[in-house]
Design a protein around this motif. Sequence first.
Motif, PDB file in Angstrom:
ATOM      1  N   ALA A   1      77.885  51.585 -37.933  1.00 52.89           N
ATOM      2  CA  ALA A   1      77.498  50.699 -38.887  1.00 52.89           C
ATOM      3  C   ALA A   1      76.323  51.048 -39.764  1.00 52.89           C
ATOM      4  N   VAL A   2      75.981  49.998 -40.756  1.00 53.87           N
ATOM      5  CA  VAL A   2      74.989  50.393 -41.702  1.00 53.87           C
ATOM      6  C   VAL A   2      73.678  49.607 -41.317  1.00 53.87           C
ATOM      7  N   LEU A   3      72.623  50.280 -41.370  1.00 51.55           N
ATOM      8  CA  LEU A   3      71.279  49.744 -41.246  1.00 51.55           C
ATOM      9  C   LEU A   3      70.705  49.683 -42.379  1.00 51.55           C
ATOM     10  N   TYR A   4      70.608  48.264 -42.774  1.00 47.80           N
ATOM     11  CA  TYR A   4      70.161  47.950 -44.244  1.00 47.80           C
ATOM     12  C   TYR A   4      68.554  47.943 -44.249  1.00 47.80           C
ATOM     13  N   LEU A   5      68.259  48.481 -45.439  1.00 47.57           N
ATOM     14  CA  LEU A   5      66.608  48.187 -45.943  1.00 47.57           C
ATOM     15  C   LEU A   5      66.570  46.763 -46.684  1.00 47.57           C
ATOM     16  N   ASP A   6      65.570  46.360 -46.623  1.00 41.44           N
ATOM     17  CA  ASP A   6      65.105  45.099 -47.537  1.00 41.44           C
ATOM     18  C   ASP A   6      65.556  45.415 -48.758  1.00 41.44           C
ATOM     19  N   ALA A   7      66.239  44.477 -49.605  1.00 44.00           N
ATOM     20  CA  ALA A   7      66.520  44.510 -50.928  1.00 44.00           C
ATOM     21  C   ALA A   7      65.642  44.748 -51.996  1.00 44.00           C
ATOM     22  N   LYS A   8      64.231  44.159 -51.556  1.00 39.05           N
ATOM     23  CA  LYS A   8      63.475  44.169 -52.752  1.00 39.05           C
ATOM     24  C   LYS A   8      62.508  45.438 -52.868  1.00 39.05           C
ATOM     25  N   GLU A   9      62.148  46.123 -51.748  1.00 39.97           N
ATOM     26  CA  GLU A   9      61.311  47.315 -51.925  1.00 39.97           C
ATOM     27  C   GLU A   9      61.824  48.453 -51.222  1.00 39.97           C
ATOM     28  N   LYS A  10      62.916  48.500 -50.293  1.00 40.49           N
ATOM     29  CA  LYS A  10      63.806  49.433 -49.915  1.00 40.49           C
ATOM     30  C   LYS A  10      62.999  50.428 -48.875  1.00 40.49           C
ATOM     31  N   LYS A  11      61.912  49.403 -48.209  1.00 41.96           N
ATOM     32  CA  LYS A  11      60.977  50.154 -47.287  1.00 41.96           C
ATOM     33  C   LYS A  11      61.108  49.629 -45.797  1.00 41.96           C
ATOM     34  N   TYR A  12      61.532  48.168 -45.641  1.00 38.78           N
ATOM     35  CA  TYR A  12      61.638  47.705 -44.400  1.00 38.78           C
ATOM     36  C   TYR A  12      62.990  47.478 -43.730  1.00 38.78           C
ATOM     37  N   LEU A  13      63.097  47.592 -42.420  1.00 38.92           N
ATOM     38  CA  LEU A  13      64.335  47.235 -41.820  1.00 38.92           C
ATOM     39  C   LEU A  13      64.632  45.987 -41.930  1.00 38.92           C
ATOM     40  N   ASP A  14      66.249  45.700 -42.058  1.00 39.48           N
ATOM     41  CA  ASP A  14      66.646  44.228 -42.399  1.00 39.48           C
ATOM     42  C   ASP A  14      67.744  44.277 -41.172  1.00 39.48           C
ATOM     43  N   GLU A  15      68.935  44.194 -41.497  1.00 38.18           N
ATOM     44  CA  GLU A  15      69.962  43.887 -40.684  1.00 38.18           C
ATOM     45  C   GLU A  15      70.915  45.132 -40.298  1.00 38.18           C
ATOM     46  N   CYS A  16      71.380  45.425 -39.242  1.00 29.72           N
ATOM     47  CA  CYS A  16      72.094  46.352 -38.933  1.00 29.72           C
ATOM     48  C   CYS A  16      73.899  46.055 -38.889  1.00 29.72           C
ATOM     49  N   GLY A  17      74.385  46.203 -40.159  1.00 38.96           N
ATOM     50  CA  GLY A  17      75.714  45.753 -40.164  1.00 38.96           C
ATOM     51  C   GLY A  17      75.797  44.259 -40.044  1.00 38.96           C
TER      52      GLY A  17
END
Length: 339
Positions: free
Chosen positions: A205-221
């Motif tokens: 899966a993809v572990l997405y980073l936050d769309a705004k700053e690309k610093k924080y973990l978001d969802e995992c696929g």
Amino acid sequence: MNGIDWSNLSFGYMKTDYNVRSYYKDGKWSTPTETTSENIDIHMAATCLHYGQEAFEGLKAFRGKDGKIRIFRMRENALRMISSSHGIMMAELPVEVFEEAVIKAVKLNERFVPPYGSGASLYIRPLLIGTSAQVGVKPAAEYMFLVFVTPVGPYFKEGFKPTPVVILRGYDRAAPLGTGTIKVGGNYAASLAAGHIAHEKGYSAVLYLDAKEKKYLDECGPANFFGIKENTYITPQSSSILPSITNKSLMQLAEDMGMKVERRPILEEELATFEEAGQVGTAAVISPILRVDDLDENKSYVISKDGNAGSVSTALYKKLRGIQEGDEPDTHGWVTIVS
């Protein structure tokens, strides 16, 4: 039954006997009724096809050692579908109609509920779509709600075994103030390209980073993320994450086990400090994470040092599956017994 190899089911669609449907017209919902048809007859100008007025849910039913069939946290799914309806301006489906349709679909297809001990379950897919014929961009006046079911095996072919995931900085799953918090098909369409790349490279899966700053973990696929350290269950706080019912359940079970629970922003660098981590959702329950590779930054965070699931993830997984299958007491009232 029907020659089904229950222990070797994939996570895919299998035809069952019935699905259940309800229609919204003139301001009210019809009584759910069954059909054997697998097809939907809708107008080519339906809002679901052009403007994304579509929401869905996913939940499961399990057969216990006692032979009884249990549906897990059905009301939470009904409430989440209401939230999705508000998010994209669809008619609100009453909780009672949702639950009636789900129970009816499970009972009518009872012979497809896998036997206890097979590792399989009956996946339940409620779907709500706008059906009005429109060309202008506005909410539909008419809707269809349906529930179909299908027996499934593990979502990840590896089962409860750690797999690698990847961070792909060139992709976002959802915008911070967009539709990430509601369960609509558009979020999953947005994840297909990145998911395909991840699978091609050998990641689950993809572990997405936050769309705004690309610093924080978001969802995992298609799932929420959690990490374990210092007897604490930690999961991201974000304005673009779908509130997972499985994650919510695991947080409660972690508290029951005497753990601290934190829902807060998680910097990517904190991955290096986790003793365990996993993807959580209805389909997989918990899929432990082996390591996280950030290909753009040439970084790798090894989570499982020995390649096995950690003790906390294992305990949480067994506890939740135990409740779902009736082997553990349902102290929180999460289970609906249908037969």
